[in-house]
Write a protein that holds these residues in place. Sequence first.
Motif, PDB file in Angstrom:
ATOM      1  N   GLY A 105       0.454  -0.921   0.393  1.00 11.40           N
ATOM      2  CA  GLY A 105      -0.331  -0.202   0.163  1.00 11.40           C
ATOM      3  C   GLY A 105       0.753   1.650  -0.039  1.00 11.40           C
ATOM      4  N   TYR A 106       1.681   1.125  -0.035  1.00  5.40           N
ATOM      5  CA  TYR A 106       2.548   2.228   0.781  1.00  5.40           C
ATOM      6  C   TYR A 106       3.016   2.660  -0.319  1.00  5.40           C
ATOM      7  CZ  TYR A 106       6.237   5.657   2.130  1.00  5.40           C
ATOM      8  OH  TYR A 106       6.815   6.688   2.764  1.00  5.40           O
ATOM      9  N   MET A 107       4.170   1.851  -1.317  1.00  7.52           N
ATOM     10  CA  MET A 107       4.825   1.666  -2.382  1.00  7.52           C
ATOM     11  C   MET A 107       3.613   2.350  -3.785  1.00  7.52           C
ATOM     12  SD  MET A 107       6.542  -1.390  -1.962  1.00  7.52           S
ATOM     13  CE  MET A 107       8.375  -1.132  -3.718  1.00  7.52           C
ATOM     14  N   LEU A 108       2.612   2.079  -3.649  1.00  5.45           N
ATOM     15  CA  LEU A 108       1.393   2.301  -3.773  1.00  5.45           C
ATOM     16  C   LEU A 108       0.843   3.888  -3.856  1.00  5.45           C
ATOM     17  CD1 LEU A 108      -1.307  -0.733  -4.402  1.00  5.45           C
ATOM     18  CD2 LEU A 108       0.143   0.619  -6.190  1.00  5.45           C
ATOM     19  N   LEU A 109       0.902   3.892  -2.654  1.00  5.55           N
ATOM     20  CA  LEU A 109       1.350   5.779  -2.544  1.00  5.55           C
ATOM     21  C   LEU A 109       2.153   6.687  -2.809  1.00  5.55           C
ATOM     22  CD1 LEU A 109      -0.608   8.243  -1.065  1.00  5.55           C
ATOM     23  CD2 LEU A 109       1.146   7.434   1.460  1.00  5.55           C
ATOM     24  N   ILE A 110       3.747   6.002  -2.869  1.00  2.00           N
ATOM     25  CA  ILE A 110       4.847   6.366  -3.863  1.00  2.00           C
ATOM     26  C   ILE A 110       4.164   6.558  -5.253  1.00  2.00           C
ATOM     27  CG2 ILE A 110       6.525   6.424  -3.804  1.00  2.00           C
ATOM     28  CD1 ILE A 110       7.783   5.006  -1.314  1.00  2.00           C
ATOM     29  N   THR A 111       4.067   5.768  -5.409  1.00  2.00           N
ATOM     30  CA  THR A 111       3.842   6.420  -6.627  1.00  2.00           C
ATOM     31  C   THR A 111       2.667   6.746  -7.560  1.00  2.00           C
ATOM     32  OG1 THR A 111       4.389   3.698  -7.048  1.00  2.00           O
ATOM     33  CG2 THR A 111       3.474   4.200  -9.234  1.00  2.00           C
ATOM     34  N   HIS A 139      12.617  13.317   0.063  1.00  2.00           N
ATOM     35  CA  HIS A 139      13.170  11.673  -0.608  1.00  2.00           C
ATOM     36  C   HIS A 139      13.779  10.653   0.775  1.00  2.00           C
ATOM     37  CE1 HIS A 139      12.742  12.081  -5.056  1.00  2.00           C
ATOM     38  NE2 HIS A 139      12.516  13.168  -4.336  1.00  2.00           N
ATOM     39  N   PHE A 140      14.565  10.919   1.079  1.00  2.00           N
ATOM     40  CA  PHE A 140      15.206  10.748   2.920  1.00  2.00           C
ATOM     41  C   PHE A 140      14.158  10.003   3.914  1.00  2.00           C
ATOM     42  CE2 PHE A 140      17.056   9.601   6.789  1.00  2.00           C
ATOM     43  CZ  PHE A 140      18.244   9.130   6.503  1.00  2.00           C
ATOM     44  N   ALA A 141      13.265  10.540   3.759  1.00  2.00           N
ATOM     45  CA  ALA A 141      12.026  10.169   5.256  1.00  2.00           C
ATOM     46  C   ALA A 141      11.421   9.260   4.272  1.00  2.00           C
ATOM     47  CB  ALA A 141      11.021  11.842   5.724  1.00  2.00           C
ATOM     48  N   GLU A 142      10.992   9.616   3.156  1.00  7.95           N
ATOM     49  CA  GLU A 142       9.660   8.724   2.644  1.00  7.95           C
ATOM     50  C   GLU A 142      10.470   7.540   2.401  1.00  7.95           C
ATOM     51  OE1 GLU A 142       7.036   9.532  -1.238  1.00  7.95           O
ATOM     52  OE2 GLU A 142       9.380   9.854  -2.017  1.00  7.95           O
ATOM     53  N   LEU A 201      19.887   8.809  -4.617  1.00  8.04           N
ATOM     54  CA  LEU A 201      20.936   8.646  -3.823  1.00  8.04           C
ATOM     55  C   LEU A 201      19.837   8.276  -2.372  1.00  8.04           C
ATOM     56  CD1 LEU A 201      24.054   9.092  -2.411  1.00  8.04           C
ATOM     57  CD2 LEU A 201      23.700  11.121  -3.303  1.00  8.04           C
ATOM     58  N   PHE A 202      18.444   9.395  -2.464  1.00  2.38           N
ATOM     59  CA  PHE A 202      18.940   9.806  -1.659  1.00  2.38           C
ATOM     60  C   PHE A 202      17.267   8.738  -1.385  1.00  2.38           C
ATOM     61  CE2 PHE A 202      20.457  14.068  -1.292  1.00  2.38           C
ATOM     62  CZ  PHE A 202      21.167  14.411  -0.115  1.00  2.38           C
ATOM     63  N   ASP A 203      17.139   8.738  -2.382  1.00  3.52           N
ATOM     64  CA  ASP A 203      16.289   7.538  -1.271  1.00  3.52           C
ATOM     65  C   ASP A 203      16.568   6.324  -0.566  1.00  3.52           C
ATOM     66  OD1 ASP A 203      14.257   8.816  -3.328  1.00  3.52           O
ATOM     67  OD2 ASP A 203      13.940   8.066  -4.946  1.00  3.52           O
ATOM     68  N   SER A 204      17.980   5.668  -1.620  1.00  2.00           N
ATOM     69  CA  SER A 204      18.142   4.574  -1.567  1.00  2.00           C
ATOM     70  C   SER A 204      18.921   4.557  -0.133  1.00  2.00           C
ATOM     71  CB  SER A 204      20.192   4.315  -2.157  1.00  2.00           C
ATOM     72  OG  SER A 204      19.259   4.496  -3.641  1.00  2.00           O
ATOM     73  N   LEU A 205      19.838   6.153   0.971  1.00  2.00           N
ATOM     74  CA  LEU A 205      20.256   6.031   2.125  1.00  2.00           C
ATOM     75  C   LEU A 205      19.061   6.261   3.288  1.00  2.00           C
ATOM     76  CD1 LEU A 205      22.577   9.391   1.108  1.00  2.00           C
ATOM     77  CD2 LEU A 205      23.305   6.868   1.983  1.00  2.00           C
ATOM     78  N   GLY A 206      17.325   6.964   2.139  1.00  2.00           N
ATOM     79  CA  GLY A 206      16.642   6.684   3.689  1.00  2.00           C
ATOM     80  C   GLY A 206      15.990   5.589   3.700  1.00  2.00           C
ATOM     81  N   ILE A 207      16.295   4.290   2.370  1.00  2.00           N
ATOM     82  CA  ILE A 207      16.120   3.477   3.207  1.00  2.00           C
ATOM     83  C   ILE A 207      17.360   1.675   3.368  1.00  2.00           C
ATOM     84  CG2 ILE A 207      16.314   0.306   1.547  1.00  2.00           C
ATOM     85  CD1 ILE A 207      15.178   2.041  -0.874  1.00  2.00           C
ATOM     86  N   VAL A 208      18.197   2.290   3.563  1.00  3.30           N
ATOM     87  CA  VAL A 208      19.266   1.934   4.828  1.00  3.30           C
ATOM     88  C   VAL A 208      19.222   2.461   5.650  1.00  3.30           C
ATOM     89  CG1 VAL A 208      21.859   2.217   4.943  1.00  3.30           C
ATOM     90  CG2 VAL A 208      21.208   1.646   2.993  1.00  3.30           C
ATOM     91  N   PHE A 209      19.255   3.566   6.222  1.00  5.25           N
ATOM     92  CA  PHE A 209      18.478   4.023   7.076  1.00  5.25           C
ATOM     93  C   PHE A 209      17.261   3.356   8.442  1.00  5.25           C
ATOM     94  CE2 PHE A 209      16.282   7.245  10.586  1.00  5.25           C
ATOM     95  CZ  PHE A 209      17.457   7.558  10.772  1.00  5.25           C
ATOM     96  N   GLY A 210      16.707   3.136   7.623  1.00 10.22           N
ATOM     97  CA  GLY A 210      14.940   2.812   8.184  1.00 10.22           C
ATOM     98  C   GLY A 210      15.456   1.218   8.339  1.00 10.22           C
ATOM     99  N   MET A 211      15.716   1.122   7.350  1.00 11.56           N
ATOM    100  CA  MET A 211      15.611  -0.644   8.082  1.00 11.56           C
ATOM    101  C   MET A 211      16.798  -0.701   8.958  1.00 11.56           C
ATOM    102  SD  MET A 211      16.800  -2.926   3.985  1.00 11.56           S
ATOM    103  CE  MET A 211      18.759  -1.287   3.667  1.00 11.56           C
ATOM    104  N   PHE A 212      17.844  -0.017   9.741  1.00  8.48           N
ATOM    105  CA  PHE A 212      18.337   0.201  11.216  1.00  8.48           C
ATOM    106  C   PHE A 212      17.178   0.610  12.309  1.00  8.48           C
ATOM    107  CE2 PHE A 212      21.800  -0.070   7.985  1.00  8.48           C
ATOM    108  CZ  PHE A 212      22.512  -1.336   8.609  1.00  8.48           C
TER     109      PHE A 212
END
Length: 107
Positions: free
Chosen positions: A10-16, A38-41, A96-107
């Motif tokens: 659902g969240y991926m659909l919201l982003i789209t 982008h980082f927060a999202e 890049l900021f999306d990727s950094l956000g993903i790594v941050f969110g996983m931790f």
Amino acid sequence: MKPYTVLTIGYMLLITLLSHVPQEDLPKSDLDIDYPFHFAEYSILGFLLFRSITSDELLTFHPFYGSLLIGISFAILDEFHQSFVPGRHMSSTDVLFDSLGIVFGMF
């Protein structure tokens, strides 16, 4: 499907859907909040991906790598999708900021 998987999809659909909004329909701001947004999202997406892969045991390899692979692939596809929306463009800095956000969110 378990709750985290449903939330993640659902969240991926919201982003789209948010990425499909033309530039002229976006709110104007004097502040440059694009990169922090982008980082927060994508931090939220990283968290949801990691939780859904961990709790549902969807992949046979480590949840960290699965979340990273799915998250970065989604970020690239989302930026590519934006290149077809009027007034929007594809940006490697956004990825890049999306990727950094993903790594941050996983931790």
